[in-house]
Scaffold this motif. Structure first.
Motif, short mmCIF file in Angstrom:
data_model
loop_
_atom_site.label_atom_id
_atom_site.label_comp_id
_atom_site.label_asym_id
_atom_site.label_seq_id
_atom_site.Cartn_x
_atom_site.Cartn_y
_atom_site.Cartn_z
N PHE A 58 -2.75 -3.09 10.78
CA PHE A 58 -2.36 -4.15 9.85
C PHE A 58 -2.40 -5.51 10.52
O PHE A 58 -2.88 -6.49 9.95
N THR A 106 4.04 -5.05 3.93
CA THR A 106 3.07 -3.96 4.01
C THR A 106 3.38 -3.04 5.18
O THR A 106 3.33 -1.81 5.06
N SER A 107 3.72 -3.63 6.32
CA SER A 107 4.04 -2.82 7.50
C SER A 107 5.26 -1.95 7.25
O SER A 107 5.26 -0.76 7.58
#
Length: 173
Positions: A97, A126-127
């Motif tokens: 990512f 997102t992580s």
């Protein structure tokens, strides 16, 4: 023997480099060497943060494998090595990512700092959304995996897995 193996390890990258050199020269643009002390100093200065990170990771890995067996004994080091393996392998997720988002963040930071902050928030979310379920899954599966690896005494490996897997989420953050 060892000399032949060492030579083969050197020949592979050299052949690959020469093929890539020719391909780039023919299809894209000419590649030339240009020696500039000033440019070298600039690049060295600009890459000091990444270099420090890479050096610290390599030192940690080497020292860990050198000192831990001596301090804890080979048996406990085996439990530790097996227990940290899922986390070590899953570090590729947050690193991926970061690799995907970094060019956009750095490009936007130069032109629009507010949009770069939004990209950083998106990377952060997102992580967490991707890494937290992985950590939960490995925490849940730590006991059966440890029982497969160490049928007689899986508990130490289980605890190590349950603790170290959360480093994947921390690296993503």
């Amino acid at each position: 023997g060892p000399v032949g193996i060492a030579i083969s390890y050197m020949i592979g990258p050299a052949v690959s480099l020469s093929f890539l050199w020719v391909a780039v020269q023919r299809r894209h643009f000419p590649v030339r060497f240009r020696f500039s002390v000033q440019k070298f100093k600039e690049l060295l200065h600009d890459s000091k943060t990444i270099a420090a990170y890479q050096i610290s990771i390599v030192l940690r890995d080497r020292l860990e494998h050198l000192l831990l067996p001596t301090l804890t004994g080979m048996k406990k080091f085996g439990f530790y090595s097996a227990g940290t393996m899922p986390a070590d392998r899953l570090f590729v997720v947050p690193e991926g990512f970061i690799t995907a988002y970094f060019p956009a963040i750095s490009k936007l930071h130069a032109t629009n700092e507010e949009e770069s902050r939004e990209q950083i928030k998106q990377l952060f979310i997102t992580s967490i959304v991707c890494c937290a379920p992985l950590a939960i899954l490995v925490t849940y599966l730590a006991e059966p995996m440890s029982a497969i690896l160490f049928p007689k005494d899986p508990m130490l490996c289980t605890r190590i897995m349950e603790i170290t897997i959360w480093a994947v989420v921390l690296r993503g953050v």
